[in-house]
Design an enzyme around this catalytic site. Structure first.
Site, PDB file in Angstrom:
ATOM      1  CG  ASN A 176      -1.914  -1.096   1.210  1.00 40.11           C
ATOM      2  OD1 ASN A 176      -2.154  -1.718   0.181  1.00 40.11           O
ATOM      3  ND2 ASN A 176      -2.514  -1.364   2.351  1.00 40.11           N
ATOM      4  CG  LEU A 177       1.658   5.385  -2.440  1.00 40.85           C
ATOM      5  CD1 LEU A 177       3.104   4.917  -2.444  1.00 40.85           C
ATOM      6  CD2 LEU A 177       1.262   5.803  -3.834  1.00 40.85           C
ATOM      7  CG  HIS A 178       2.055   2.593   4.248  1.00 38.90           C
ATOM      8  ND1 HIS A 178       3.205   2.908   4.940  1.00 38.90           N
ATOM      9  CD2 HIS A 178       2.256   1.362   3.727  1.00 38.90           C
ATOM     10  CE1 HIS A 178       4.066   1.898   4.853  1.00 38.90           C
ATOM     11  NE2 HIS A 178       3.505   0.952   4.121  1.00 38.90           N
ATOM     12  CB  ALA A 179       2.931   7.591   6.345  1.00 41.11           C
ATOM     13  CD  GLU A 227      10.547  -3.339   3.412  1.00 45.19           C
ATOM     14  OE1 GLU A 227      10.533  -2.778   4.516  1.00 45.19           O
ATOM     15  OE2 GLU A 227      11.442  -4.080   3.066  1.00 45.19           O
TER      16      GLU A 227
END
Length: 103
Positions: A31-34, A103
């Site tokens: 996922n394109l998280h923080a 990751e």
């Protein structure tokens, strides 16, 4: 100038600030998280080219973590990285590496 010699032809090179465009598509492993968004923004800031991230019909400049996260791209989604400027090729390659190793 000798009558039999040909005139010198100067080498034509584009100006140093000539804009070039590069683009690559990446399938996200995570996922394109923080954390990956932050890495993406930091990497983009190292280049003079203007970089964009495209997903689901939306395109944003890679300048802020929140804008990158707001795209909502998740693992398995395909995003397109584009850049325009003198170091566009290097910028796109570096940004693609960041996303491919997220990751």
């Amino acid at each position: 100038m000798c009558p039999n010699s040909e005139p010198a032809h100067p080498e034509i090179t584009p100006p140093a600030d000539a804009a070039t465009r590069a683009e690559i598509t990446v399938t996200l492993p995570a996922n394109l998280h923080a954390r990956p968004a932050g890495r993406l923004v930091r990497t983009a800031s190292r280049f003079t080219s203007a970089a964009t991230l495209e997903y689901a019909g939306k395109s944003i400049g890679i300048g802020g973590i929140l804008a990158v996260m707001a795209l909502g791209a998740t693992a398995g989604d395909t995003v397109t990285i584009a850049a325009e400027g003198p170091d566009a090729d290097r910028a796109v390659q570096s940004l693609a590496e960041v996303l491919a190793n997220a990751e």
